[in-house]
Design a protein around this motif. Structure first.
Motif, mmCIF file in Angstrom:
data_model
loop_
_atom_site.group_PDB
_atom_site.id
_atom_site.type_symbol
_atom_site.label_atom_id
_atom_site.label_comp_id
_atom_site.label_asym_id
_atom_site.label_seq_id
_atom_site.Cartn_x
_atom_site.Cartn_y
_atom_site.Cartn_z
ATOM 1 N N ASN A 156 51.704 -95.017 -57.457
ATOM 2 C CA ASN A 156 50.531 -94.482 -56.658
ATOM 3 C C ASN A 156 50.006 -95.395 -55.632
ATOM 4 O O ASN A 156 49.212 -94.792 -54.698
ATOM 5 C CB ASN A 156 49.436 -93.846 -57.656
ATOM 6 C CG ASN A 156 49.782 -92.758 -58.392
ATOM 7 O OD1 ASN A 156 49.541 -91.615 -57.680
ATOM 8 N ND2 ASN A 156 50.105 -92.291 -59.688
ATOM 9 N N ARG A 157 50.255 -96.652 -55.777
ATOM 10 C CA ARG A 157 49.901 -97.361 -54.575
ATOM 11 C C ARG A 157 50.434 -97.040 -53.449
ATOM 12 O O ARG A 157 50.073 -97.078 -52.342
ATOM 13 C CB ARG A 157 50.145 -98.880 -55.020
ATOM 14 C CG ARG A 157 49.112 -99.437 -56.033
ATOM 15 C CD ARG A 157 49.240 -100.800 -56.347
ATOM 16 N NE ARG A 157 48.319 -101.443 -57.143
ATOM 17 C CZ ARG A 157 48.141 -102.712 -57.866
ATOM 18 N NH1 ARG A 157 49.086 -103.477 -57.519
ATOM 19 N NH2 ARG A 157 47.264 -102.974 -58.609
ATOM 20 N N ALA A 158 51.889 -96.847 -53.732
ATOM 21 C CA ALA A 158 52.987 -96.253 -52.471
ATOM 22 C C ALA A 158 52.433 -94.993 -52.022
ATOM 23 O O ALA A 158 52.540 -94.885 -50.807
ATOM 24 C CB ALA A 158 54.338 -96.527 -53.143
ATOM 25 N N ARG A 159 52.103 -94.259 -52.814
ATOM 26 C CA ARG A 159 51.616 -93.023 -52.556
ATOM 27 C C ARG A 159 50.292 -92.722 -51.599
ATOM 28 O O ARG A 159 50.420 -92.272 -50.381
ATOM 29 C CB ARG A 159 51.563 -91.869 -53.567
ATOM 30 C CG ARG A 159 52.700 -91.383 -54.472
ATOM 31 C CD ARG A 159 52.365 -90.785 -55.591
ATOM 32 N NE ARG A 159 51.751 -89.368 -55.086
ATOM 33 C CZ ARG A 159 52.231 -88.537 -55.005
ATOM 34 N NH1 ARG A 159 53.288 -88.316 -54.913
ATOM 35 N NH2 ARG A 159 51.647 -87.143 -54.571
ATOM 36 N N ARG A 160 49.509 -93.734 -52.105
ATOM 37 C CA ARG A 160 48.228 -94.044 -51.302
ATOM 38 C C ARG A 160 48.330 -94.531 -49.874
ATOM 39 O O ARG A 160 47.776 -94.067 -48.738
ATOM 40 C CB ARG A 160 47.114 -94.902 -52.007
ATOM 41 C CG ARG A 160 46.491 -93.943 -53.143
ATOM 42 C CD ARG A 160 45.271 -94.874 -53.548
ATOM 43 N NE ARG A 160 45.594 -96.243 -54.092
ATOM 44 C CZ ARG A 160 45.947 -96.548 -55.146
ATOM 45 N NH1 ARG A 160 45.858 -95.405 -56.287
ATOM 46 N NH2 ARG A 160 46.116 -97.735 -55.868
ATOM 47 N N SER A 161 49.327 -95.438 -49.963
ATOM 48 C CA SER A 161 49.791 -95.994 -48.720
ATOM 49 C C SER A 161 50.320 -95.092 -47.433
ATOM 50 O O SER A 161 50.074 -95.267 -46.214
ATOM 51 C CB SER A 161 50.772 -97.254 -49.056
ATOM 52 O OG SER A 161 52.078 -96.767 -49.118
ATOM 53 N N PRO A 165 48.220 -87.758 -52.564
ATOM 54 C CA PRO A 165 46.785 -87.895 -53.727
ATOM 55 C C PRO A 165 47.677 -88.597 -54.785
ATOM 56 O O PRO A 165 48.916 -88.717 -54.922
ATOM 57 C CB PRO A 165 46.910 -86.535 -53.841
ATOM 58 C CG PRO A 165 47.807 -85.945 -53.402
ATOM 59 C CD PRO A 165 48.563 -86.613 -52.153
ATOM 60 N N TYR A 166 46.816 -88.960 -55.640
ATOM 61 C CA TYR A 166 47.094 -89.478 -57.157
ATOM 62 C C TYR A 166 48.153 -88.442 -57.869
ATOM 63 O O TYR A 166 47.732 -87.431 -57.772
ATOM 64 C CB TYR A 166 45.915 -89.615 -58.196
ATOM 65 C CG TYR A 166 46.325 -90.359 -59.271
ATOM 66 C CD1 TYR A 166 46.475 -91.405 -59.544
ATOM 67 C CD2 TYR A 166 46.279 -89.366 -60.342
ATOM 68 C CE1 TYR A 166 46.913 -91.994 -60.896
ATOM 69 C CE2 TYR A 166 46.819 -89.893 -61.697
ATOM 70 C CZ TYR A 166 46.881 -90.965 -61.934
ATOM 71 O OH TYR A 166 47.263 -91.628 -63.285
ATOM 72 N N TRP A 167 49.131 -88.868 -58.370
ATOM 73 C CA TRP A 167 50.094 -88.113 -59.362
ATOM 74 C C TRP A 167 50.388 -88.829 -60.504
ATOM 75 O O TRP A 167 50.592 -90.122 -60.565
ATOM 76 C CB TRP A 167 51.546 -87.713 -58.266
ATOM 77 C CG TRP A 167 52.287 -86.966 -59.004
ATOM 78 C CD1 TRP A 167 52.305 -85.855 -59.432
ATOM 79 C CD2 TRP A 167 53.672 -87.539 -59.900
ATOM 80 N NE1 TRP A 167 53.437 -85.251 -60.145
ATOM 81 C CE2 TRP A 167 54.362 -86.512 -60.440
ATOM 82 C CE3 TRP A 167 54.105 -88.935 -60.088
ATOM 83 C CZ2 TRP A 167 55.424 -86.521 -60.982
ATOM 84 C CZ3 TRP A 167 55.361 -88.868 -60.604
ATOM 85 C CH2 TRP A 167 56.028 -87.736 -61.347
ATOM 86 N N SER A 168 50.400 -88.336 -61.804
ATOM 87 C CA SER A 168 50.657 -88.769 -63.157
ATOM 88 C C SER A 168 52.059 -88.459 -63.619
ATOM 89 O O SER A 168 52.462 -87.252 -63.863
ATOM 90 C CB SER A 168 49.643 -88.255 -63.959
ATOM 91 O OG SER A 168 49.768 -88.700 -65.245
ATOM 92 N N LEU A 169 52.874 -89.757 -63.526
ATOM 93 C CA LEU A 169 54.181 -89.585 -64.146
ATOM 94 C C LEU A 169 54.294 -89.272 -65.616
ATOM 95 O O LEU A 169 54.813 -88.147 -65.820
ATOM 96 C CB LEU A 169 54.844 -90.691 -64.094
ATOM 97 C CG LEU A 169 56.253 -90.912 -64.666
ATOM 98 C CD1 LEU A 169 57.242 -90.191 -64.006
ATOM 99 C CD2 LEU A 169 56.582 -92.526 -64.638
#
Length: 267
Positions: A156-161, A165-169
């Motif tokens: 999620n750090r990579a996704r935010r960059s 949005p937040y995604w839960s594995l």
């Protein structure tokens, strides 16, 4: 949406699976939530403190201490606080029937809502066959979940960059992997059956970190979710209706109340 600066009065509040003592606990978000929600009764529905993880490594920040102090302060100000231990804080089951700082410790209880419905309040690990009969496998599953959360953090750090949005594995896996889906279904059926067995209109539980409210053949099944990923709580309004509150810094989302007429529940 809920105004994060306005205090909201509730008849009852149900929180579970906070997992104080772990790096994954969203203690700061829980403090935000508790600052703007007051309830006549607060049920702590298990796994509030994570004794399993704390035996392996100690992690306790000021925010974790603040959560404990906030709950004790609410008890001193007149709220009834009931602590129902789960499997991660099962050490407290040695103290059932006692009080700590105004907090009652109980194995389970019946909560009567304002509209007259009665709910069995229980953590739910008693109906998890893995926890009951294969403790080593439960520990392995806990390790796998902890690993998934670690992966999730970096993902999620990579996704935010890149603006995603937040995604839960782990949440995705729970709802997509067939065995996990089957486990959740069996767990829900078992809890609904137990509520019916004790003459309740519904059950409010935790344990599986999956917040939901549904009618299961006339029994209201309500799961509080968790404060590791989803940051959810169950609220009882003063008219007796129940709702899921999903709490994040960016969005305070309320699910429509669960309305289950007593006539239907009694069938």
């Amino acid at each position: 949406m809920t105004d994060a600066n306005t205090t909201r009065s509730l008849r009852a509040l149900f929180l579970s699976d906070i997992h104080l003592g772990t790096r994954d606990c969203q203690a700061d978000l829980l403090l935000d939530f508790m600052r703007v929600h007051e309830a006549e009764t607060i049920y702590l529905v298990g796994d509030i403190v994570d004794g399993w993880r704390m035996r392996r490594s100690w992690f306790w920040t000021q925010s974790h201490n603040d959560v404990v102090q906030k709950l004790l302060r609410k008890a001193r100000k007149g709220a009834r606080v009931v602590y129902i231990p789960g499997n991660h804080d099962e050490f407290l089951r040695d103290y059932l029937g006692t009080h700590f700082g105004g907090v009652e410790v109980m194995d389970r209880c019946l909560h009567e809502a304002a509209d007259g419905r009665r709910f069995l309040v229980i953590h739910g690990d008693q109906f998890d066959v893995v926890v009951r009969h294969a403790r080593w496998l439960a520990y392995l599953g806990d390790w796998a979940y902890e690993t998934a959360l670690w992966i999730n953090t970096w993902l999620n750090r990579a996704r935010r960059s890149i603006g995603l949005p937040y995604w839960s594995l782990s949440a995705w896996a729970k709802l997509r992997v067939k065995n996990a889906v089957n486990f959740i279904g069996a767990f829900e059926d078992a809890l609904a059956h137990e509520a019916k067995r004790v003459g309740a209109d519904g059950v409010i539980c935790g344990h599986i970190h999956h917040a939901v409210m549904r009618d299961m053949n006339g029994i209201a099944y309500v799961n509080t979710g968790d404060w590791v990923e989803s940051c959810t709580a169950i609220a009882e309004n003063h008219d007796g209706s129940l709702e899921i509150i999903r709490w994040t810094r960016l969005e305070h989302e309320r699910q429509q109340p669960l309305l289950l007429p007593r006539a239907e529940a009694a069938e």
